[in-house]
Scaffold this motif. Structure first.
Motif, PDB file in Angstrom:
ATOM      1  N   ARG A   1     -12.428  -9.712 -13.274  1.00 50.34           N
ATOM      2  CA  ARG A   1     -11.465  -9.487 -12.563  1.00 50.34           C
ATOM      3  C   ARG A   1     -11.638  -7.993 -11.967  1.00 50.34           C
ATOM      4  N   PRO A   2     -10.871  -7.935 -10.742  1.00 50.38           N
ATOM      5  CA  PRO A   2     -11.103  -6.692 -10.278  1.00 50.38           C
ATOM      6  C   PRO A   2     -10.557  -5.638 -11.272  1.00 50.38           C
ATOM      7  N   ASP A   3      -9.632  -5.645 -11.862  1.00 50.50           N
ATOM      8  CA  ASP A   3      -9.204  -4.701 -13.007  1.00 50.50           C
ATOM      9  C   ASP A   3     -10.300  -4.168 -13.673  1.00 50.50           C
TER      10      ASP A   3
ATOM     11  N   HIS B   1     -13.384  -4.425 -13.273  1.00 53.41           N
ATOM     12  CA  HIS B   1     -14.566  -3.746 -12.423  1.00 53.41           C
ATOM     13  C   HIS B   1     -14.185  -2.266 -12.758  1.00 53.41           C
TER      14      HIS B   1
END
Length: 82
Positions: free
Chosen positions: A75-77, A79
């Motif tokens: 998920r982007p979080d 990263h």
């Protein structure tokens, strides 16, 4: 000589291999699970530091590059945490 460290961090175990620029594996280490979602940021950090230190000590060299795959980090979080 230059070295690269490859790490496969899964839910139940983590494996690290240190190789030289010719592809020869010179060190390695195993650790516990390091799934970001189930083990949390601090748990993953502890496992990664452990396998990095062991692999580099066994190989007698420090990696200049890292290839890392971590289960549960899609998920982007995630990263941002990594």
């Amino acid at each position: 000589m230059r070295y690269v460290l490859g790490i496969d961090a899964g839910g139940s175990k983590t494996r690290a291999l240190l190789a030289d620029e010719t592809g020869r594996v010179v060190g390695g280490a195993h650790g516990g699970g390091a799934n970001l979602r189930t083990h949390g940021e601090l748990g993953v950090e502890k496992v990664l530091h452990g396998v990095i230190e062991k692999a580099e000590a066994e190989g007698g060299a420090r990696a200049e590059a890292l290839a890392l795959g971590i289960a549960g980090a899609d998920r982007p979080d995630d990263h941002a945490v990594l």
